[in-house]
Write an enzyme that holds these catalytic residues in place. Structure first.
Site, mmCIF file in Angstrom:
data_model
loop_
_atom_site.group_PDB
_atom_site.id
_atom_site.type_symbol
_atom_site.label_atom_id
_atom_site.label_comp_id
_atom_site.label_asym_id
_atom_site.label_seq_id
_atom_site.Cartn_x
_atom_site.Cartn_y
_atom_site.Cartn_z
ATOM 1 N N LEU A 1 0.829 -1.214 0.000
ATOM 2 C CA LEU A 1 0.000 0.000 0.000
ATOM 3 C C LEU A 1 0.859 1.257 0.000
ATOM 4 O O LEU A 1 0.411 2.329 -0.385
ATOM 5 C CB LEU A 1 -0.903 0.034 1.249
ATOM 6 C CG LEU A 1 -1.897 -1.115 1.403
ATOM 7 C CD1 LEU A 1 -2.470 -1.131 2.814
ATOM 8 C CD2 LEU A 1 -3.021 -0.975 0.389
ATOM 9 N N GLY A 2 2.064 1.119 0.492
ATOM 10 C CA GLY A 2 2.943 2.285 0.559
ATOM 11 C C GLY A 2 4.268 1.878 1.169
ATOM 12 O O GLY A 2 4.465 0.720 1.556
ATOM 13 N N ALA A 3 5.169 2.856 1.239
ATOM 14 C CA ALA A 3 6.480 2.541 1.806
ATOM 15 C C ALA A 3 7.034 3.762 2.515
ATOM 16 O O ALA A 3 6.612 4.886 2.265
ATOM 17 C CB ALA A 3 7.428 2.108 0.696
ATOM 18 N N GLY A 4 7.946 3.528 3.427
ATOM 19 C CA GLY A 4 8.613 4.619 4.148
ATOM 20 C C GLY A 4 10.013 4.167 4.508
ATOM 21 O O GLY A 4 10.436 3.071 4.103
ATOM 22 N N PHE B 1 11.074 3.150 7.294
ATOM 23 C CA PHE B 1 11.007 2.005 8.218
ATOM 24 C C PHE B 1 10.854 0.679 7.486
ATOM 25 O O PHE B 1 11.222 -0.360 7.982
ATOM 26 C CB PHE B 1 9.790 2.218 9.125
ATOM 27 C CG PHE B 1 8.527 2.366 8.310
ATOM 28 C CD1 PHE B 1 7.812 1.247 7.923
ATOM 29 C CD2 PHE B 1 8.116 3.620 7.865
ATOM 30 C CE1 PHE B 1 6.687 1.385 7.127
ATOM 31 C CE2 PHE B 1 6.996 3.750 7.067
ATOM 32 C CZ PHE B 1 6.281 2.630 6.696
ATOM 33 N N VAL C 1 4.247 -0.893 3.829
ATOM 34 C CA VAL C 1 2.901 -1.082 4.371
ATOM 35 C C VAL C 1 2.173 -2.032 3.430
ATOM 36 O O VAL C 1 2.080 -1.779 2.229
ATOM 37 C CB VAL C 1 2.131 0.259 4.478
ATOM 38 C CG1 VAL C 1 0.732 0.030 5.031
ATOM 39 C CG2 VAL C 1 2.879 1.253 5.361
ATOM 40 N N ASP D 1 2.601 15.861 13.200
ATOM 41 C CA ASP D 1 2.883 15.611 11.784
ATOM 42 C C ASP D 1 1.596 15.660 10.968
ATOM 43 O O ASP D 1 1.403 14.875 10.040
ATOM 44 C CB ASP D 1 3.590 14.254 11.624
ATOM 45 C CG ASP D 1 4.325 14.134 10.292
ATOM 46 O OD1 ASP D 1 4.363 15.137 9.546
ATOM 47 O OD2 ASP D 1 4.838 13.043 9.996
HETATM 48 P P1 AMP Z 1 3.192 6.050 6.664
HETATM 49 O O1 AMP Z 1 4.611 5.761 6.828
HETATM 50 O O2 AMP Z 1 2.364 5.770 7.869
HETATM 51 O O3 AMP Z 1 2.956 7.434 6.120
HETATM 52 O O4 AMP Z 1 2.632 5.040 5.501
HETATM 53 C C1 AMP Z 1 3.115 5.049 4.180
HETATM 54 C C2 AMP Z 1 1.983 4.824 3.194
HETATM 55 O O5 AMP Z 1 1.351 3.568 3.462
HETATM 56 C C3 AMP Z 1 0.855 5.851 3.280
HETATM 57 O O6 AMP Z 1 1.106 6.986 2.522
HETATM 58 C C4 AMP Z 1 -0.308 5.062 2.725
HETATM 59 O O7 AMP Z 1 -0.332 5.063 1.324
HETATM 60 C C5 AMP Z 1 -0.049 3.658 3.214
HETATM 61 N N1 AMP Z 1 -0.765 3.433 4.466
HETATM 62 C C6 AMP Z 1 -0.327 3.690 5.724
HETATM 63 N N2 AMP Z 1 -1.259 3.394 6.631
HETATM 64 C C7 AMP Z 1 -2.326 2.935 5.942
HETATM 65 C C8 AMP Z 1 -3.630 2.467 6.315
HETATM 66 N N3 AMP Z 1 -3.997 2.421 7.597
HETATM 67 N N4 AMP Z 1 -4.491 2.096 5.348
HETATM 68 C C9 AMP Z 1 -4.113 2.147 4.062
HETATM 69 N N5 AMP Z 1 -2.908 2.571 3.649
HETATM 70 C C10 AMP Z 1 -2.021 2.964 4.561
#
Ligand code: AMP
Length: 610
Positions: A338-341, A343, A346, A455
């Site tokens: 769903l996404g990445a950071g 860490f 996701v 944030d």
């Molecule tokens: P974050 O590091 O928490 O910003 O997460 C990185 C990305 O993962 C976000 O920009 C979303 O695209 C996805 N993501 C994080 N949390 C969720 C969630 N609870 N439901 C769906 N996608 C998520």
């Protein structure tokens, strides 16, 4: 919903035409003497009553689709007050210019409309019973959804009126009206076999007369093609004041024997099956579903219809099992990212609870990460675990297995900034107001719990659908001690400076008030449809810009009321900045006022019935 005429001294509320004429008589009947009253026929409309040559003239003022007000055939004005001001300068088709307001006598308040007085109770009961919500969740649902629910109620309220007898035959109607005494004007309303068609049965001279009530293409109701009304209860209220072609006024209703007698709190209109159906329909990402409640139009999925409005632990049996650490074999991790950071990633997944399976987003810490990152992730999980609000992404728990995993509620619509920048032309500005109001609800909750987010940005607002937002990413958040009003960071870090208030950058001081500043920047991002704030500037340049008293410009599509709120959020001194409780009230008031306009059906031209 705020009434834009409520403050006017010459506004009388819901009074009849003859009462209006009485007031004008008492006022002296001079040419151009006028008053304003609520229109009983269309929602949000008014009637302007004027005297000229010792005669009365009544002009209906209709609220148009775009929220403006106009007398049929006349120019549109932004409010009833502006309209009256215009006609005081130029008759422009009226009998004469408005000369003197016929103000309410001292102590006389505007008469509330029938629906005004029961509306609040009905909205609360409707939400409570339809979605089985209680306590804080019920309160939040009322605050965020009142305009939608009011509209729904306005069109179905007749179902709970004592005079509404549902689908009974003509013979049954007669037998109900002939039982007991038969005074002139005794009546009931019933549904006919053809969809959208009703009948009014009325006693006069010991005989029952039946009139057909039909609906035109715009969905307006009328008796035998007479005066048209938005809703059936308005039609009935009007016919109580004026026979309008009937043989007699409506007077006394025959109560429906099948209806339980309601007391103080009216129960919601009967749509349980429709709503049960709504909860089952799978929704599109835009939050619309083809025809969930059989209204023949696109019906909107409300946040309460989704599975993530209430906590998965709102069921006491599930609550018994609630723990921060989750069992690995209850968790299915899917391949979809769903996404990445920094860490890690996701991923999408499913968490198997005792009675149900829920969709989850799983934040997976990539291997080889330092202990510090693990600790940060655990802190984020523990903090989020204490929060429970429909507009905050809930933490389901943590799973320690092949990696450290944070299991959260799924918000599959992606981040607010990406969504808005990709759908610039499809998402109306009112939709942005609605989402930002929900963010304010979530932030007000955090403020009440004495948590600072640190944030808040459009990238950290995730969407469940086009009409449902949740705040996420609590990686920098802090829970303040009960008697602390701010958090003092020991050192500066990798901070999102463009979202930070001056006191964060200058003194490392973080509070709910500094979150309010970030909320203003988030509003700017949202109303500019995902643009980057302070585009050409570097982070440290922003503070100089702010210290010079400068602020970002109003985004092109942003309503002035919303820009004004942003500017309030960017009050330099935190002591003078509004808190979230104030911000939420301000955006709510604006949201309700525009929601009334956008939900409005296409109005057809009203004929002048003066
Ligand atoms: P974050 O590091 O928490 O910003 O997460 C990185 C990305 O993962 C976000 O920009 C979303 O695209 C996805 N993501 C994080 N949390 C969720 C969630 N609870 N439901 C769906 N996608 C998520």
């Amino acid at each position: 919903m705020p009434n834009p005429a409520a403050h006017l001294p010459f506004y009388y509320g819901s009074i009849s035409r003859s009462d209006a004429e009485e007031h004008l008589k008492l006022g002296g009947m001079m040419d151009g003497l006028f008053l304003l009253r609520q229109c009983l026929r269309n929602l949000g409309g008014y009637v302007l009553s004027v005297t000229h040559n010792l005669r009365f003239h009544h002009y209906p003022i209709e609220r148009l689709m775009n929220g403006t007000f106009a007398i049929a055939g006349g120019k549109a004005h932004c409010g009833p007050e502006e309209l009256c001001e215009f006609y005081s300068k130029d008759a422009d088709g009226l009998c004469c210019p408005l000369k003197r307001p016929c103000n309410r006598p001292g102590g006389l308040e505007p008469q509330p409309g029938i629906f005004d007085s029961i509306r609040e109770n009905m909205v609360r009961e409707y939400i409570r019973q339809t979605w089985q919500l209680e306590g804080d969740t019920l309160k939040q649902a009322i605050i965020s959804q009142a305009p939608q629910v009011e509209k729904l109620l306005a069109t179905t309220a007749h179902e709970k009126m004592p005079w509404y007898h549902g689908s009974i035959t003509r013979a049954q109607a007669e037998s109900r009206l002939y039982s007991g005494s038969q005074p002139d004007g005794k009546f009931l309303l019933r549904e006919k076999k053809e969809k959208g068609s009703y009948a009014l049965s009325l006693v006069y001279g010991k005989t029952v007369y039946h009139y057909r009530i039909g609906q035109d293409k715009a969905g307006k109701y009328s008796v035998e093609d007479g005066t048209k009304f938005d809703t059936l209860w308005q039609l009935v209220e009007y016919l109580k004041l004026k026979p309008d072609g009937l043989i007699y006024y409506l007077r006394e209703s025959t109560p429906n024997p099948d209806m339980p007698t309601e007391t103080a709190t009216p129960a919601p209109p009967a749509h349980p099956s429709a709503f049960a159906q709504r909860r089952l329909v799978s929704q599109n990402s835009d939050g619309y579903t083809p025809d969930p409640i059989g209204r023949g139009k696109k019906g909107r999925i409300l946040p309460m219809d989704t599975s993530c409005y209430e906590s998965p632990y709102s069921d006491p049996e599930e609550l018994k099992e609630k723990k921060l650490f989750l069992k690995r074999n209850n968790l299915i991790v899917e391949d979809m990212e769903l996404g990445a950071g920094n860490f890690g990633s996701v991923r999408k997944g499913v968490y198997k609870m005792k009675k149900k399976h829920i969709d989850v987003a799983i934040k997976i810490l990539k291997s080889g990460n330092e202990k510090a990152e693990r600790d940060d992730m655990m802190k984020e999980a523990q903090l989020m675990h204490q929060l429970d609000n429909p507009h905050i992404v809930r933490m389901i728990g943590v799973c320690e297995a092949e990696a450290l995993m944070l299991v959260m509620e799924m918000a599959s619509g992606g981040s607010l900034n990406k969504f808005l920048s990709s759908k610039k032309d499809e998402v109306p500005v009112n939709n942005v107001v609605e989402l930002m109001h929900q963010v304010a609800i979530g932030m007000k909750y955090l403020e009440e719990k004495n948590f600072v987010h640190r944030d808040l940005a459009a990238r950290n607002v995730l969407l469940v659908n086009q009409h449902y937002a949740k705040i996420s990413d609590f990686g920098l958040s802090k829970a303040l001690a009960a008697d602390d009003s701010y958090y003092l960071a020991k050192t500066t870090g990798k901070w999102p400076l463009k979202w930070y208030a001056p006191e964060c950058i200058l003194f490392r001081k973080f509070s709910s008030k500094s979150d309010v500043w970030s909320y203003g920047v988030t509003m700017w991002e949202a109303f500019s449809y995902g643009q980057k704030p302070y585009k050409k500037m570097k982070g440290p340049e922003v503070i100089t810009f702010l210290e010079e008293g400068k602020r970002m410009d109003c985004p092109p599509k942003c309503p002035p009321e919303m820009y004004k709120l942003m500017q309030q959020c960017w009050t330099f001194k935190w002591e003078d900045r509004p808190d979230f409780s104030t911000v939420e009230t301000l955006i709510r008031t604006y949201y309700y006022s525009i929601a009334a306009r956008t939900e409005e059906r296409q109005e057809e031209k009203v004929k002048n019935y003066s």
